[in-house]
Design a protein around this motif. Sequence first.
Motif, mmCIF file in Angstrom:
data_model
loop_
_atom_site.group_PDB
_atom_site.id
_atom_site.type_symbol
_atom_site.label_atom_id
_atom_site.label_comp_id
_atom_site.label_asym_id
_atom_site.label_seq_id
_atom_site.Cartn_x
_atom_site.Cartn_y
_atom_site.Cartn_z
ATOM 1 N N ASP A 396 54.121 74.359 112.463
ATOM 2 C CA ASP A 396 53.973 75.548 111.614
ATOM 3 C C ASP A 396 53.008 75.324 110.452
ATOM 4 O O ASP A 396 52.316 76.255 110.029
ATOM 5 N N LYS A 397 52.980 74.110 109.913
ATOM 6 C CA LYS A 397 52.138 73.866 108.737
ATOM 7 C C LYS A 397 50.644 73.976 109.046
ATOM 8 O O LYS A 397 49.823 74.028 108.118
ATOM 9 N N ASN A 398 50.269 74.020 110.334
ATOM 10 C CA ASN A 398 48.852 74.128 110.706
ATOM 11 C C ASN A 398 48.464 75.535 111.142
ATOM 12 O O ASN A 398 47.402 75.736 111.733
#
Length: 603
Positions: A396-398
């Motif tokens: 998710d962080k990307n």
Amino acid sequence: MTLSVFAQRNALLIGLITLAFSLYGAISHHIGAATLPFFIAAYMVQASLYCLPLLVIAKLGLRLPTALSFGLTALYSIAIVSLILANYKLYSLYGFYINSFVLNIITTPGGIEALGANASTYKTLAFYNVIGLALYAAFIRYAAAEKLFSSFPAKRYSLSLLLLCFIFQAMSYAVANHKADRDILNASNAIAWYMPITAKSFLRKLGITGRSEDGLEARTKGGRVNYPQVDPTSLNIKQTYNIVWLVAESWRFDMLDERIMPATNAFAANNIRYMRHYSGGNGTRMGMFTQFYGLYGSYWFDILREGKSPLLIDTLIANNYQMKAFTSAKFTYPEFNKTIFSRFTDQQLHSDSKGHGWQRDQRNTTKLIDYIENTEQPFFTFMFFESAHANYYFPDKNIIEPDYLKNFDYLDTNISKHIKGIKNRYINSNNHLDSQIARVINSLKQSGKMDNTIIVITGDHGEEFMEKGRWGHNSTFSEEQVRVPMILHIPGQPAAQHDFLSSHLDLPATVLQALGINIDPKLHSYGSNLLSPQYQRDYTVVSDWHGNSLVTKNIKYVMSSKARQLGNNITTIDDTPITADDIQADDKKTLTQFIKDVSRFYK
């Protein structure tokens, strides 16, 4: 129900499925009225060939147990219908049918994993199988095929009609092939497993004038490979730099962008970046092969057969380098354990194929960093990243493109309709790739080894998102499929950005020269030293499983049989179709030069 009736109903099913996909092929390939008779005749012959084993089974069934006869009939029918359906699904995804390349994927360890099928794909496949078997049972139960067959003309008339169809379509194709009639040749491409018959010599004797598509041909001689033409044990490395070689799956040229890959882009700005760099292939096999051997991809098959290691790797081993390679795929597919890394021990090859590509990359990057920081110098290490491989997974962080397709199931996704969401998945996965490359770069800086290490960062090939009509790679030689980022860090070399034509073929010569080995690149590759002030490349060659494509500064000339079927034989450098008449004198001269040199490394 008798065996004869059962066989007839199965034959009708196969015939209807074949007819349905013949109509699909005619529509999708825009078959014109002039070529329709050929197309219909070819499909009638093909449908008959599909049904022929049913006749054989029915005849043998008189001597076999009833259950076995019925079982063989059902098994064959289900198998052939499944193959027809699989063929056309494969074509809708990648633009080609089941062929030797696909069989290689299926039969080589690691090949199935390389396709990128996910859990959703297998669930969808299971669902379709259940529905398909139910429809099959209903059709066999209720389709009164025997009434239809009883109304057919006598057998001898049916056989005569089929024989005439066979002769007509075979002669039509042979003449079209001889005269380069693109209409019929393109129509044949719409038929899965079409078996062409050619007769150029016979037609010449009849006085029928042939015409080459463009008047130019190029063939690789084949035979025993004479590579390298220098003894690696005689090459002494004078600059014992470490080598960190990073290759990213499906990493196309325009992904190296400040927004998508900020860390890698910043590293490129402070080192040497090649803006018009071409892979040696439109798939992993040739893209990897060419950057280590410096040979055209058409040499792959003989190099694999002979088990030859690249000169670069042999030279490093001869000079006592520590060797280690990591992959988030498998070294067995393509067969790099028998080619590039054939001299590596099992302990020197580390593969991780569990979980999504980004998860494997994170684990492997940790192991790679540990190797870099704790291994005696000089060392060579290689890493193959899978983050950007379809189905393009990422944490998710990307997520930098939130409008992405949430569930990318090959069997259930309309590629054209959802291509924007699919590409956004790809962009997000490249952002994750950037984070892992950054970890390696930071490790080299913090360990103080950056100033004593050659770093190669590139892609094996690109990835297309319908910009030129295809999705993925391994189909044509469009810019999106064959151009990749190329970053070099060479100790002592100033930062630079180059716009000239460069190639994976140049990497072995460049790295050997950077190590202080001054040998003529012509003894071991089709490349040159990228760092030489005299560097100039008039053309490069990009390959696939079926042949080569010549890329000059102006045009692309396709010699691969598969790529010719899927696209245009000659295009401008940006993939606009042109004809042979549009080829300039300089490019014709370049093609002649390629033809003379293509078999240089064969005895």
